[in-house]
Design a protein around this motif. Structure first.
Motif, PDB file in Angstrom:
ATOM      1  N   THR A 134       1.030  -1.116   0.375  1.00  0.00           N
ATOM      2  CA  THR A 134       0.303  -0.083  -0.145  1.00  0.00           C
ATOM      3  C   THR A 134       1.168   1.387  -0.198  1.00  0.00           C
ATOM      4  OG1 THR A 134      -1.965  -0.909   1.150  1.00  0.00           O
ATOM      5  CG2 THR A 134      -1.452   1.098   1.655  1.00  0.00           C
ATOM      6  N   SER A 135       2.167   1.436   0.684  1.00  0.00           N
ATOM      7  CA  SER A 135       2.641   2.591   0.553  1.00  0.00           C
ATOM      8  C   SER A 135       3.073   2.842  -0.829  1.00  0.00           C
ATOM      9  CB  SER A 135       3.883   2.464   2.256  1.00  0.00           C
ATOM     10  OG  SER A 135       3.574   2.043   2.827  1.00  0.00           O
ATOM     11  N   PHE A 136       3.793   1.797  -0.929  1.00  0.00           N
ATOM     12  CA  PHE A 136       4.763   1.766  -2.338  1.00  0.00           C
ATOM     13  C   PHE A 136       3.537   1.822  -3.509  1.00  0.00           C
ATOM     14  CE2 PHE A 136       8.016  -1.486  -0.686  1.00  0.00           C
ATOM     15  CZ  PHE A 136       8.590  -0.546  -1.416  1.00  0.00           C
ATOM     16  N   ARG A 137       1.832   1.416  -3.257  1.00  0.00           N
ATOM     17  CA  ARG A 137       1.145   2.355  -4.559  1.00  0.00           C
ATOM     18  C   ARG A 137       0.594   3.409  -4.245  1.00  0.00           C
ATOM     19  NH1 ARG A 137      -1.944  -1.113  -3.448  1.00  0.00           N
ATOM     20  NH2 ARG A 137      -3.202   0.220  -1.600  1.00  0.00           N
ATOM     21  N   LYS A 138       0.990   3.532  -2.694  1.00  0.00           N
ATOM     22  CA  LYS A 138       0.983   5.257  -2.751  1.00  0.00           C
ATOM     23  C   LYS A 138       1.632   6.083  -2.732  1.00  0.00           C
ATOM     24  CE  LYS A 138      -2.095   5.048   1.622  1.00  0.00           C
ATOM     25  NZ  LYS A 138      -2.675   4.748   2.444  1.00  0.00           N
ATOM     26  N   ALA A 139       2.980   6.367  -2.933  1.00  0.00           N
ATOM     27  CA  ALA A 139       3.772   6.397  -3.643  1.00  0.00           C
ATOM     28  C   ALA A 139       3.971   6.646  -4.942  1.00  0.00           C
ATOM     29  CB  ALA A 139       5.403   5.849  -3.134  1.00  0.00           C
ATOM     30  N   PHE A 140       3.484   5.726  -5.797  1.00  0.00           N
ATOM     31  CA  PHE A 140       3.851   5.963  -7.513  1.00  0.00           C
ATOM     32  C   PHE A 140       2.508   6.947  -8.016  1.00  0.00           C
ATOM     33  CE2 PHE A 140       6.522   1.653  -6.893  1.00  0.00           C
ATOM     34  CZ  PHE A 140       7.153   2.138  -7.867  1.00  0.00           C
ATOM     35  N   LEU A 141       1.635   7.009  -6.821  1.00  0.00           N
ATOM     36  CA  LEU A 141       0.433   7.488  -7.129  1.00  0.00           C
ATOM     37  C   LEU A 141       0.964   9.190  -6.774  1.00  0.00           C
ATOM     38  CD1 LEU A 141      -2.525   5.511  -6.520  1.00  0.00           C
ATOM     39  CD2 LEU A 141      -1.177   5.689  -8.534  1.00  0.00           C
ATOM     40  N   ALA A 142       1.515   9.859  -6.032  1.00  0.00           N
ATOM     41  CA  ALA A 142       1.843  10.784  -5.051  1.00  0.00           C
ATOM     42  C   ALA A 142       2.538  11.612  -6.135  1.00  0.00           C
ATOM     43  CB  ALA A 142       2.182  10.606  -4.142  1.00  0.00           C
ATOM     44  N   PRO A 143       1.509  12.855  -6.652  1.00  0.00           N
ATOM     45  CA  PRO A 143       2.557  14.382  -7.721  1.00  0.00           C
ATOM     46  C   PRO A 143       3.429  14.453  -7.314  1.00  0.00           C
ATOM     47  CG  PRO A 143       0.115  14.475  -6.745  1.00  0.00           C
ATOM     48  CD  PRO A 143       0.432  13.637  -5.893  1.00  0.00           C
ATOM     49  N   THR A 144       3.604  15.181  -5.499  1.00  0.00           N
ATOM     50  CA  THR A 144       4.475  15.845  -5.571  1.00  0.00           C
ATOM     51  C   THR A 144       5.828  15.215  -4.429  1.00  0.00           C
ATOM     52  OG1 THR A 144       3.181  16.332  -3.623  1.00  0.00           O
ATOM     53  CG2 THR A 144       3.241  18.076  -5.443  1.00  0.00           C
ATOM     54  N   LEU A 145       6.846  15.874  -4.003  1.00  0.00           N
ATOM     55  CA  LEU A 145       7.763  14.593  -3.455  1.00  0.00           C
ATOM     56  C   LEU A 145       6.952  14.579  -1.826  1.00  0.00           C
ATOM     57  CD1 LEU A 145      10.174  13.674  -3.039  1.00  0.00           C
ATOM     58  CD2 LEU A 145      10.939  15.557  -2.488  1.00  0.00           C
ATOM     59  N   ALA A 146       6.182  15.392  -1.486  1.00  0.00           N
ATOM     60  CA  ALA A 146       5.534  15.915  -0.584  1.00  0.00           C
ATOM     61  C   ALA A 146       4.863  14.018   0.171  1.00  0.00           C
ATOM     62  CB  ALA A 146       4.880  16.571   0.367  1.00  0.00           C
ATOM     63  N   GLY A 147       3.851  13.874  -0.532  1.00  0.00           N
ATOM     64  CA  GLY A 147       3.495  12.547  -0.895  1.00  0.00           C
ATOM     65  C   GLY A 147       4.009  11.839  -1.807  1.00  0.00           C
ATOM     66  N   VAL A 148       5.294  11.820  -1.762  1.00  0.00           N
ATOM     67  CA  VAL A 148       6.079  10.028  -1.689  1.00  0.00           C
ATOM     68  C   VAL A 148       6.577   9.947  -0.376  1.00  0.00           C
ATOM     69  CG1 VAL A 148       8.041   9.482  -2.178  1.00  0.00           C
ATOM     70  CG2 VAL A 148       6.802  10.114  -3.506  1.00  0.00           C
ATOM     71  N   ASP A 149       6.819  11.167   0.551  1.00  0.00           N
ATOM     72  CA  ASP A 149       7.673  11.672   1.882  1.00  0.00           C
ATOM     73  C   ASP A 149       6.540  10.716   2.548  1.00  0.00           C
ATOM     74  OD1 ASP A 149      10.702  12.119   0.736  1.00  0.00           O
ATOM     75  OD2 ASP A 149       9.423  14.386   1.593  1.00  0.00           O
ATOM     76  N   GLU A 150       5.278  10.967   2.467  1.00  0.00           N
ATOM     77  CA  GLU A 150       4.003  10.667   3.109  1.00  0.00           C
ATOM     78  C   GLU A 150       3.611   9.482   3.104  1.00  0.00           C
ATOM     79  OE1 GLU A 150       1.208  11.113   6.253  1.00  0.00           O
ATOM     80  OE2 GLU A 150       2.413  12.966   5.930  1.00  0.00           O
ATOM     81  N   ALA A 151       4.194   8.799   1.872  1.00  0.00           N
ATOM     82  CA  ALA A 151       3.672   7.391   1.625  1.00  0.00           C
ATOM     83  C   ALA A 151       5.112   6.340   2.027  1.00  0.00           C
ATOM     84  CB  ALA A 151       3.629   7.322   0.526  1.00  0.00           C
ATOM     85  N   LEU A 152       5.464   6.475   2.094  1.00  0.00           N
ATOM     86  CA  LEU A 152       7.742   5.734   2.325  1.00  0.00           C
ATOM     87  C   LEU A 152       8.156   5.783   3.772  1.00  0.00           C
ATOM     88  CD1 LEU A 152       9.406   6.081  -1.401  1.00  0.00           C
ATOM     89  CD2 LEU A 152       7.128   4.631  -0.354  1.00  0.00           C
ATOM     90  N   ALA A 153       7.363   7.279   3.946  1.00  0.00           N
ATOM     91  CA  ALA A 153       7.865   7.590   6.178  1.00  0.00           C
ATOM     92  C   ALA A 153       7.312   6.273   6.458  1.00  0.00           C
ATOM     93  CB  ALA A 153       7.052   8.960   6.343  1.00  0.00           C
ATOM     94  N   PRO A 154       6.346   5.849   6.318  1.00  0.00           N
ATOM     95  CA  PRO A 154       6.430   3.835   7.100  1.00  0.00           C
ATOM     96  C   PRO A 154       7.249   3.108   7.693  1.00  0.00           C
ATOM     97  CG  PRO A 154       4.068   4.880   7.166  1.00  0.00           C
ATOM     98  CD  PRO A 154       5.097   5.815   5.742  1.00  0.00           C
ATOM     99  N   ILE A 155       8.090   3.221   6.279  1.00  0.00           N
ATOM    100  CA  ILE A 155       8.420   2.151   6.125  1.00  0.00           C
ATOM    101  C   ILE A 155       9.850   2.473   5.450  1.00  0.00           C
ATOM    102  CG2 ILE A 155       6.474   0.901   4.719  1.00  0.00           C
ATOM    103  CD1 ILE A 155       7.948   1.640   1.860  1.00  0.00           C
ATOM    104  N   SER A 156      10.443   3.139   6.177  1.00  0.00           N
ATOM    105  CA  SER A 156      11.900   3.691   5.719  1.00  0.00           C
ATOM    106  C   SER A 156      12.764   3.392   6.716  1.00  0.00           C
ATOM    107  CB  SER A 156      12.030   5.320   5.077  1.00  0.00           C
ATOM    108  OG  SER A 156      11.124   5.580   4.469  1.00  0.00           O
ATOM    109  N   PRO A 157      14.279   2.859   6.891  1.00  0.00           N
ATOM    110  CA  PRO A 157      14.864   3.205   7.887  1.00  0.00           C
ATOM    111  C   PRO A 157      15.481   4.870   8.352  1.00  0.00           C
ATOM    112  CG  PRO A 157      15.951   2.669   5.984  1.00  0.00           C
ATOM    113  CD  PRO A 157      14.938   3.206   5.945  1.00  0.00           C
TER     114      PRO A 157
END
Length: 550
Positions: free
Chosen positions: A394-417
């Motif tokens: 779900t995080s990856f799907r949200k990241a690919f659909l996010a139009p901005t970098l902020a959206g990518v950060d929001e999607a990947l933050a829960p699974i980032s080291p």
């Protein structure tokens, strides 16, 4: 009962009423007909006005186009004269713009003047004195941006990213050894080393560039020997190593990295380009991508390089953009805990945003950077696709659909080291949201704890990070080890200037930041060596005095 008989002749009023109704109906029809005729007339009048105005505007445009066309030259000589005039006007404007942007950099930091320097002056003050010793010193001389490119922040930034830089060929140790032994080809000055991170098994590619050996007849043997020392240690042939980190969506092959690496090796130092995990064509060995907050990979690489350096060896860490944020954060974390390896002598931070807030980037740049982040995910999809849990997918799907970098950060933050900011810098996974990630990644929080001389470079026309970095300047200058240098021009990681010696180098010019970085490193090394020599002499004199009294 007799049947009633109704005769209309006996009811005159009813007949009159019927005629009246017919008259009213006819009048109503006549009014509607007149109204329709009037409306049609108005519509026809409006259409006529529109056609008239359209015709008038069209005629006016044709007349003006004809008048403009009449001004164009009719002969090739006329066109040549017009183009020459336009070229002269452009050159005059560019020269005026260049003169307006030409000037020395502005320096912020806890440094005194040369007259105020004493034997008890701070390390940073002594370094600053060396960097401003003469009118030609890097922090005193004027910066004259190159025409067309250096005078414009955006073009300067694009040139820094797209320029090829010095040619370099990467090869592995075994490949070079075989080439040398077979006598088919001499070893190159550049090679790649892959290190494994102890935290999670990630692999980091280091692109090394060796200095040119002084003795030409033994060049091949000298290069091969130094390369083996770098791979296995100890490094005895060169005691200064410069570790260089790139920016977001880049790798160590970009021109601005290779240009700085060549500037370092030209001074006889070892240069190492640090590729973030999953970058530089090195496959991602774990399903955890790099971030602007996780300093564990940098810490691990520093440990492994430090283990190969001699006692008097020195390691400098230089970062660009996101890499500059990581360098500043790493030095601050280590300084706060008192765990920085003794070989780390200084750092340089170029184009550091200081505060990581993707939601405050302009919409266009945010979309462009988001596309770069998605490309990085696709390049390493072979590692990410093994994460079968629904939360990660779900995080990856949200990241690919996010139009901005902020959206990518929001999607990947829960699974980032991430890592804890204090020793032992525990390795963990995930943030609550993008806000938590941004707060942890912002290096201005750690900048007051930097324990070694560090120089921060920023340009006033840096459209990406200047305002963010300038707003947090006080966190840096409060640290007596941090020197902040601000230039009028340079863009984001550009700093193209016309060569001070007047030599021609095209519109691209040369990199002022490369010279500033290497001059700063040389000043730190010279100052530390002078202090160590003075300390040794003082200690020897004190011991001799004690023996004489005994």
């Amino acid at each position: 009962m007799p049947k009633e008989h109704h005769d209309t002749n006996n009811h005159p009023h009813s007949l009159a009423d019927a005629h009246l109704i017919d008259d009213n109906e006819q009048k109503r029809k006549d009014r509607h007909q007149h109204q329709d005729i009037s409306d049609n007339a108005v519509i026809e009048h409006d259409d006529h006005d529109k056609r008239r105005w359209s015709s008038r505007i069209s005629n006016e445009l044709v007349r003006r186009r004809s008048s403009v066309t009449d001004q164009f030259p009719d002969t090739p000589h006329g066109w040549a004269a017009l183009l020459s005039l336009l070229g002269c006007v452009t050159v005059v404007y560019e020269i005026a713009l260049q003169r307006r942007l030409t000037g020395p950099p502005t320096v912020y930091g806890q440094v005194g003047t040369k007259a105020d320097s004493t034997s008890d002056s701070s390390l940073l003050s002594d370094i600053h004195s060396k960097l401003t010793a003469s009118p030609d010193s890097i922090l005193r001389r004027t910066i004259r941006p190159s025409l067309l490119i250096g005078t414009r922040g955006l073009l300067s930034s694009v040139a820094a990213y797209l320029a090829r830089g010095p040619d370099a060929m990467l090869w592995s140790l075994s490949g070079v050894s075989n080439m040398h032994l077979n006598g088919s080809q001499l070893p190159s000055r550049s090679f790649r080393q892959v290190l494994t991170m102890t935290q999670d098994g990630a692999q980091i590619a280091l692109d090394w560039e060796l200095p040119e050996p002084e003795s030409a007849p033994d060049r091949a043997d000298a290069l091969l020997n130094l390369q083996r020392q770098v791979m296995h240690g100890p490094i005895t042939a060169c005691n200064i190593v410069v570790l260089i980190l790139h920016g977001i969506n880049n790798d160590a092959s970009f021109g601005y990295i290779r240009s700085l690496m060549r500037a370092c090796t030209d001074r006889g130092w070892l240069a190492c380009g640090f590729n973030f995990r999953g970058c530089g064509r090195q496959p991602l060995a774990t399903p955890r991508n790099y971030t602007g907050a996780y300093t564990g990979d940098l810490r691990n690489v520093v440990w492994q390089i430090a283990a190969k350096l001699p006692v008097n060896g020195k390691l400098f860490i230089v970062g660009h953009s996101l890499g500059a944020n990581l360098v500043t954060k790493y030095l601050g974390e280590e300084g706060l805990s008192g765990t920085l390896p003794s070989c780390v002598a200084g750092g340089v931070s170029l184009g550091n945003p200081m505060s990581i807030r993707s939601d405050r980037i302009g919409p266009f740049m945010s979309c462009v950077m988001a596309l770069g982040a998605k490309k990085g995910l696709l390049d390493n999809w072979s590692s990410f696709r093994h994460m079968h849990d629904s939360y990660s997918r779900t995080s990856f799907r949200k990241a690919f659909l996010a139009p901005t970098l902020a959206g990518v950060d929001e999607a990947l933050a829960p699974i980032s080291p991430r890592n804890e900011p204090e020793y032992p810098f525990a390795y963990k996974i995930g943030y609550e949201n993008a806000e938590a990630y941004w707060n942890d990644a912002s290096s201005f929080v750690q900048s007051p704890h930097i324990p070694v001389p560090t120089m921060l470079l920023l340009a006033a026309d840096d459209f990406l990070v200047f305002h963010s970095s300038r707003a947090r300047l006080q966190f840096c200058v409060n640290n007596p080890n941090v020197l902040v240098v601000e230039t009028k021009c340079g863009g984001h990681l550009g700093w193209q200037e016309s060569p001070p010696d007047g030599s021609a180098n095209g519109m691209l010019g040369t990199s002022w930041a490369d010279v500033a970085t290497t001059d700063f490193i040389a000043a730190v090394v010279e100052t530390i060596n002078e202090r160590e020599t003075h300390s040794t002499v003082s200690r020897t004199g004190a011991q001799a005095l004690i023996r004489s009294r005994l």
